[in-house]
Design an enzyme around this catalytic site. Structure first.
Site, PDB file in Angstrom:
ATOM      1  N   SER A 126       0.817  -1.213   0.000  1.00 19.50           N
ATOM      2  CA  SER A 126       0.000   0.000   0.000  1.00 19.50           C
ATOM      3  C   SER A 126       0.854   1.267   0.000  1.00 19.50           C
ATOM      4  CB  SER A 126      -0.953  -0.065   1.189  1.00 19.50           C
ATOM      5  OG  SER A 126      -2.077   0.718   0.917  1.00 19.50           O
ATOM      6  N   LYS A 185       4.123   2.056  -2.498  1.00 22.60           N
ATOM      7  CA  LYS A 185       4.529   3.261  -3.249  1.00 22.60           C
ATOM      8  C   LYS A 185       5.981   3.560  -2.876  1.00 22.60           C
ATOM      9  CE  LYS A 185       0.013   5.251  -1.830  1.00 22.60           C
ATOM     10  NZ  LYS A 185      -1.026   4.659  -2.578  1.00 22.60           N
ATOM     11  N   TRP A 225     -10.108   0.615  -4.963  1.00 25.92           N
ATOM     12  CA  TRP A 225      -9.529   1.923  -4.604  1.00 25.92           C
ATOM     13  C   TRP A 225      -8.095   2.056  -5.163  1.00 25.92           C
ATOM     14  CZ3 TRP A 225     -11.235   6.433  -3.497  1.00 25.92           C
ATOM     15  CH2 TRP A 225     -10.554   7.342  -2.697  1.00 25.92           C
ATOM     16  N   HIS A 248      -7.773  -5.583  -0.123  1.00 20.48           N
ATOM     17  CA  HIS A 248      -6.539  -4.835   0.135  1.00 20.48           C
ATOM     18  C   HIS A 248      -5.829  -5.431   1.354  1.00 20.48           C
ATOM     19  CE1 HIS A 248      -4.183  -1.165  -0.268  1.00 20.48           C
ATOM     20  NE2 HIS A 248      -4.263  -0.986   1.041  1.00 20.48           N
TER      21      HIS A 248
HETATM   22  C1  GTR Z   1      -5.360   4.478   1.875  1.00 23.75           C
HETATM   23  C2  GTR Z   1      -4.799   5.331   0.776  1.00 23.75           C
HETATM   24  C3  GTR Z   1      -4.089   4.462  -0.194  1.00 23.75           C
HETATM   25  C4  GTR Z   1      -3.182   3.438   0.467  1.00 23.75           C
HETATM   26  C5  GTR Z   1      -3.706   2.930   1.795  1.00 23.75           C
HETATM   27  C6  GTR Z   1      -2.707   2.235   2.705  1.00 23.75           C
HETATM   28  O1  GTR Z   1      -6.162   5.139   2.750  1.00 23.75           O
HETATM   29  O2  GTR Z   1      -5.845   6.018   0.172  1.00 23.75           O
HETATM   30  O3  GTR Z   1      -3.371   5.254  -1.116  1.00 23.75           O
HETATM   31  O4  GTR Z   1      -1.910   3.930   0.596  1.00 23.75           O
HETATM   32  O5  GTR Z   1      -4.274   3.915   2.545  1.00 23.75           O
HETATM   33  O6  GTR Z   1      -1.547   2.595   2.802  1.00 23.75           O
HETATM   34  O7  GTR Z   1      -3.146   1.318   3.404  1.00 23.75           O
END
Ligand code: GTR
Length: 427
Positions: free
Chosen positions: A261, A265, A352, A403
């Site tokens: 996540s 990045k 997302w 996720h």
């Molecule tokens: C979310 C965000 C994502 C992702 C995620 C995470 O809220 O919108 O870009 O990075 O968090 O890190 O779990």
């Protein structure tokens, strides 16, 4: 009556606002706007790039420069002092299967100091072990239910009253499902992990973490082109790598950088900047990670900059609702890792993060692997069905589910590393 009418008008406008907000999130493929990806193989002055030398000397540097100044922010090049302190060492952990070592890296500059605490497991009997290196979200002690793991680099009784509070919120092993430690060790790999908040606490506040150690006199926050938190976390990974280069338990030529996540990045950005990471894996990295920004599917540039104003350089906010003005897109970030193997992992219910956008990045980046005569993802291929991994020099899978990081993901990452390290290049 008047009051009734104004309440009605008020509620209607709230409803409209809500509807507007909801309809601005793209969740269906048919809603993706028409877009054109910027060309990987045409330089800023319109030169066609046809060789790996041209890529390395012309196109790659200009892309890296743009990502640096306009997206993630410049990291300091100045060196600061880093001291290493071994906190704990045990050759009989994980039921005798692993060595565990815990090390503090202490950074200091003038009167300012911060430290990061590493947890290292390596398999017994492997002299210098290849390792997965990745940040954790909630503390080293949450990755495995091992009572000897220090909490923020401290023994439980050193934490005093804070102990109950920390352990209630983040119990030992509470995130272990995201770290297939037994599997990693049994497969002959080690694991190195550190809490990302050690380097820069994940909040919109630049007075703490690593940033202040580099401020010029009177500076309170980064300039518009200077590092946000993702760059700070990436910088932290370079410093862990400095340490791993002298850590005899670890094969520094086989460090696999992993992140999930926001930390996915970070892994891509760190991997793009430092070729000491021999494989880079991003899991569900989404917007600002592997996902194509121009698709505007799921999380958009404007969403991420509003919700997490500290992650990127201030300059990146200029592209809110204006992705087409970017001379880059995220397939170029993945391409910067070439010719080292890179793996992009998505999850089918993680809309997302735009799984298809993540796949397109991996596929488009493969053009650069072609320049090195390395097989990536075929340019004519479509998003593969769930649980059908592609393990070439560019790897990809769409895991069924949400996720998260699961055992399925780790099985793929371990297999990908095995293939690469045993064959070197997959021709
Ligand atoms: C979310 C965000 C994502 C992702 C995620 C995470 O809220 O919108 O870009 O990075 O968090 O890190 O779990």
């Amino acid at each position: 009556m008047r009051i009734f009418v104004s309440v009605l008008i008020f509620s209607l406008s709230i409803f409209q606002l809500n509807a507007q907000f909801k309809s601005s999130i793209i969740t269906r493929e048919s809603e993706v706007p028409k877009y054109q990806l910027p060309e990987l193989l045409i330089s800023e002055n319109e030169q066609k790039i046809t060789t790996k030398e041209q890529w390395e000397t012309i196109r790659r540097p200009e892309l890296l420069e743009f990502f640096t100044n306009q997206v993630y922010g410049i990291m300091p090049s100045k060196k600061i002092e880093a001291k290493y302190q071994t906190l704990e060492f045990q050759t009989n952990s994980l039921k005798g299967k692993a060595t565990r070592k815990q090390v503090n890296i202490i950074f200091s500059n003038d009167d300012k100091k911060i430290s990061m605490s590493l947890l290292i497991y390596t398999p017994i009997g492997v002299k210098k072990s290849p390792v997965f290196l990745g940040y954790n979200f909630n503390g080293n002690h949450t990755v495995n239910n091992d009572p000897e793991i220090l909490i923020n680099g401290k023994q439980e009784d050193e934490l005093g009253e804070k102990k109950i509070m920390i352990l209630k919120r983040d119990a030992r092993g509470s995130r272990s499902s995201r770290w297939a430690i037994d599997k990693i060790i049994e497969s002959g790999y080690g694991l190195v992990t550190v809490n990302y908040n050690d380097i820069d606490p994940d909040k919109n506040d630049f007075s703490d973490g690593i940033h202040p150690l580099f401020y010029s006199k009177g500076q309170l926050k980064p300039e518009s082109d200077q590092w946000g938190s993702i760059s700070a976390w990436a910088w932290g990974m370079f410093r862990v790598m400095d340490y791993l280069e002298i850590e005899s338990l670890v094969d520094e030529k086989k460090v696999i950088l992993f992140g999930h996540s926001r930390l996915g990045k970070t892994a891509l950005w760190a991997g793009a900047n430092d070729n000491r990471f021999s494989i880079v894996i991003s899991n569900n990295s989404g917007c600002g990670g592997a996902a194509i920004s121009r698709r505007r599917f799921g999380e958009k540039v404007s969403d991420i900059n509003k919700n997490f104003p500290h992650w990127f350089a201030k300059n990146f906010h200029n592209y809110n609702e204006n992705e087409s003005a970017l001379p880059i897109d995220q397939h170029m970030l993945v391409a910067l890792i070439a010719p080292r193997p890179v793996y992009v992992a998505s999850a089918s219910e993680d809309s997302w993060a735009d799984p298809k956008g993540e796949f397109i990045s991996a596929k488009e980046a493969s053009i650069i692997y072609d320049l090195y005569n390395l097989k990536g993802i075929n340019s004519s291929s479509f998003l593969p069905p769930v649980n059908t991994p592609i393990h070439r020099n560019v790897g990809y899978h769409l895991r069924e589910g949400d996720h998260d990081v699961t055992e399925y993901d780790w099985n793929q990452f371990i297999e990908f590393a095995r293939i690469y390290f045993s064959l070197y290049n997959i021709k």
